[in-house]
Design a protein around this motif. Structure first.
Motif, short mmCIF file in Angstrom:
data_model
loop_
_atom_site.label_atom_id
_atom_site.label_comp_id
_atom_site.label_asym_id
_atom_site.label_seq_id
_atom_site.Cartn_x
_atom_site.Cartn_y
_atom_site.Cartn_z
N MET B 54 0.83 -1.21 0.00
CA MET B 54 0.00 0.00 0.00
C MET B 54 0.86 1.26 0.00
O MET B 54 0.39 2.35 -0.25
N THR B 55 2.13 1.10 0.33
CA THR B 55 3.06 2.19 0.12
C THR B 55 4.37 1.57 -0.37
O THR B 55 4.70 0.45 -0.03
N ILE B 74 -1.77 -6.87 -5.65
CA ILE B 74 -3.10 -7.49 -5.72
C ILE B 74 -3.03 -8.95 -5.28
O ILE B 74 -3.84 -9.42 -4.49
N LYS B 77 -2.56 -9.12 -1.60
CA LYS B 77 -3.78 -8.78 -0.85
C LYS B 77 -4.83 -9.88 -0.93
O LYS B 77 -5.72 -9.94 -0.11
N LYS B 78 -4.70 -10.73 -1.95
CA LYS B 78 -5.62 -11.87 -2.02
C LYS B 78 -5.34 -12.86 -0.90
O LYS B 78 -6.23 -13.57 -0.46
N TYR B 82 -5.85 -7.96 6.22
CA TYR B 82 -5.26 -6.85 6.98
C TYR B 82 -6.34 -6.12 7.75
O TYR B 82 -7.34 -5.69 7.19
N LEU B 105 -15.76 -8.24 -2.84
CA LEU B 105 -14.57 -7.59 -3.38
C LEU B 105 -13.45 -8.60 -3.57
O LEU B 105 -12.53 -8.38 -4.34
N ASN B 106 -13.55 -9.70 -2.84
CA ASN B 106 -12.55 -10.76 -2.97
C ASN B 106 -13.00 -11.85 -3.93
O ASN B 106 -12.55 -12.99 -3.83
N ASN B 107 -13.91 -11.47 -4.82
CA ASN B 107 -14.35 -12.40 -5.85
C ASN B 107 -15.08 -13.63 -5.33
O ASN B 107 -14.98 -14.70 -5.91
#
Lengths: 360, 320
Positions: B54-55, B74, B77-78, B82, B105-107
């Motif tokens: 994220m940074t 991505i 994050k899958k 967090y 959002l996580n499919n």
């Protein structure tokens, strides 16, 4: 609640559609049943995350009190302006000797002076709608602490910004088409004369133009919602810009043009130059662009948006412009509005992508 | 067993001239509960943000499950759940809706998400508040919803940023128990940051001490204390019935420092504070009594995280 279900319904329908197209070769022979019967099967395929965000944002917009209030104001003013235009329509028919065939368009432009006409209302309230829908798009997400939560999901960061824009734009599109058709329908019922195809298309273009206009203000407010952490600050800033353009800027332009106005003895070229300067200065204002463009679209007899010299007017036959020519005339205005929209979006996009997202 | 799941190499983040994270290297094994311990502003959150992509780090790399966080956030994050510090939810939606939204959002399909969300809400003890708006949730409930939210994507790793901040002690206990249970049952690797050492001590397999952007020590609590207090793992307090101004004290002090194993003797408020390399309690007591003093207090301490913590964070300034 009802409206939310409605949007979900639409999106679901679309999934089904896309699934069908994806798997068409295999299935066409097997299934000839309508979509509804395949629902249980297709539900297993999840929506793309971007669509999920858009869906959620739309339902957020539609359910919010802010939107309900804004839509109530706009519907009321629409009905009010429709009423006045219907009242003064008979007078307008008598006055207009050029072309009576554009009677239907007068529903949008004519007023007896008590209330402004429909398109003047849109010029005035459109920005408010756009601002209302966008001023807290990003910063409220930040203040609620949902931003870092959403961005921790496997989505690209720009999804959030894009989805906010797309969602608001979708809502605006639906709303303006609904309003436009409402005015058309009510007008049709009360005056009993159907619109000609050209009139119809002019109205459709007018609606699209209104959407672009509101989209500009929407993006401007999204820009400030990225820039400022406090929703109140961003709302006030955009409203200040809006007020500046609607109230103060014309005054400033007047002052400038007064100072450059040539005396009685000036040549026609100087006169022309002064007038041109004034018009061009006014063209910075989105409101002016919009009202220029709408006037041209809704009043077909308008043939130029700048000053015309006697030589240019000499010998013209009074009459209406065809739709294509009107569109050509407003093309610069439309381009400018779209360019403004894109510019605002790009700036907010860059700012948003560069920012480090921390919790609250 | 010792499969590395989080691998940070020379991770550095600079904000202008300020270095938030300074050449951090750390690897965490699969299934471990790892505590990132440090005072506020030590760079814990920045490290976590870099792990999630994220940074962007100024230099160095972070790999989670073998995936580069900076290049492919991505995918990371899958696999990583967090829970940000002070997580927020959409207050006008129910807890269930919030969870379903995250799941989608996580499919995960809506149907599956509904089932899963209900199950998880039950598991974190929010079954009664399922239909309530998340805006009405208390802080503790929100954290638990946050935990459910993190779990709904079936993560391999969960990262919790100050998860216990602002919850009452009972809530903290339950929350930590829940985390441990999850980690053990599902084999999920847990990394959590905290500035509260007691919580870390309770639940973590290993601890990393973080000060001014540097990781100064890593290990389980026992090995940490052994390493940090290698020369004096024991601390003994002995109280006598004399004030410090008494001249006899100096004599006794000398005598005590000759006792085998005693490395340091201090006197404060009628109490001797002795640091020893071995358990010299008996000898110390004997020495004091034989010298003719009245021993009225004797306390032997082994170093816990408390001492480690204070020693380091107090010492942190001195090193600078």
């Amino acid at each position: 609640m009802g409206s939310m279900k409605f949007t979900t319904g639409i999106l679901k329908e679309e999934t089904n559609m896309s699934n069908i197209t994806n798997q068409a070769p295999v299935r066409t022979s097997k299934f000839s049943l309508p979509n509804i019967f395949r629902n249980s099967r297709n539900e297993e395929i999840p929506l793309h995350p971007f669509r999920v965000i858009v869906e959620k944002e739309i339902s957020d917009q539609v359910r919010s009190w802010r939107f309900i209030i804004l839509i109530a104001i706009i519907v009321l003013t629409t009905l009010g302006s429709l009423y006045t235009s219907l009242n003064s329509l008979s007078e307008a028919i008598k006055v207009s000797h050029v072309n009576n065939s554009f009677l239907f368009l007068k529903l949008f432009t004519v007023s007896n002076g008590t209330l402004p006409s429909f398109f003047v209302f849109i010029t005035f309230l459109g920005p408010l709608l756009g601002i209302g829908m966008g001023f807290d798009a990003i910063n409220s997400e930040h203040n609620r602490g949902t931003m870092s939560h959403i961005l921790a999901q496997p989505i690209h960061r720009d999804y959030l910004l894009n989805a906010k824009f797309i969602a608001a734009l979708t809502v605006i599109t639906f709303m303006f088409f609904a309003l436009g058709f409402l005015v058309m329908g009510l007008g049709l019922i009360s005056i009993g004369i159907p619109p000609t195809p050209e009139e119809f298309w002019r109205i459709i273009f007018f609606i699209i133009l209104s959407i672009v206009y509101v989209a500009f203000w929407l993006n401007l407010s999204i820009l400030f919602s990225v820039k400022f952490r406090q929703p109140a600050t961003s709302a006030l800033t955009v409203i200040a810009i809006w007020l500046f353009f609607t109230v103060f800027y014309p005054i400033i332009v007047n002052l400038i043009s007064k100072s450059v106005i040539p005396g009685q003895m000036a040549t026609s070229y100087q006169m022309y130059f002064a007038e041109e300067l004034k018009v061009n200065l006014m063209r910075i204002v989105p409101n002016q662009l919009f009202s220029d463009a709408t006037t041209t679209l809704l009043v077909p007899t308008v043939r130029s948006l700048g000053p015309l010299t006697m030589q240019q007017v000499y010998g013209t036959i009074p009459g209406a412009l065809p739709l294509g020519q009107s569109l050509l005339l407003v093309w610069p205005q439309v381009t400018a509005l779209i360019a403004g929209t894109i510019l605002c979006f790009v700036i907010s996009y860059v700012m948003f992508m560069r920012r480090e997202i921390r919790s609250r | 067993m010792d499969e590395t799941i989080i691998d940070l190499v020379d991770l550095t983040k600079k904000y202008g001239s300020f270095t938030a994270v300074d050449h951090l290297s750390l690897s965490i094994n699969k299934g471990e509960v790892f505590g990132l311990l440090g005072p506020n502003g030590a760079g814990k959150s920045t490290t976590i943000l870099m792990m999630l992509g994220m940074t962007d780090p100024t230099s160095g790399t972070a790999h989670i499950c073998g995936i580069d966080s900076t290049k492919n956030p991505i995918e990371v994050k899958k696999r990583v759940g967090y829970l940000p510090e002070d997580v927020g939810f959409y207050g006008d939606r129910s807890g269930l809706d919030n969870l379903i939204y995250t799941a989608r959002l996580n499919n995960i399909s809506e149907k599956e998400a509904k089932v899963k969300a209900r199950e998880l809400l039950k598991r974190v003890g929010l079954s009664e508040a399922i239909e309530k708006n998340a805006g009405t949730y208390s802080r503790g409930m929100r954290q638990r919803l946050g935990l459910a939210d993190v779990l709904i994507k079936n993560p391999e790793v969960i990262i919790l940023d100050e998860p216990t901040l602002g919850i009452d002690p009972k809530g903290i206990k339950e929350f930590l128990r829940l985390i441990i249970q999850l980690s053990k049952e599902e084999g999920i690797t847990v990394l959590f940051s905290s500035h509260n050492l007691h919580q870390v001590q309770q639940v973590c397999d290993r601890v990393g001490l973080f000060v001014n952007g540097k990781l100064i020590a890593v290990g389980d609590i026992r090995s940490l204390s052994q390493r940090l207090f290698a020369d004096s793992p024991y601390s003994i307090d002995a109280g006598i019935n004399l004030s410090a101004s008494d001249p006899k004290i100096e004599k006794l002090k000398e005598k005590l420092s000759t006792v085998e194993g005693v490395t340091n003797v201090n006197m404060k408020d009628n109490k001797f504070h002795l640091e020893c390399s071995r358990d010299a309690t008996t000898e110390i007591a004997k020495t004091i009594i034989e010298s003719g003093f009245d021993l009225n207090y004797l306390n032997k301490k082994e170093y816990g995280l408390d001492e480690i913590y204070y020693r380091y964070f107090e010492g942190g300034d001195e090193h600078e």
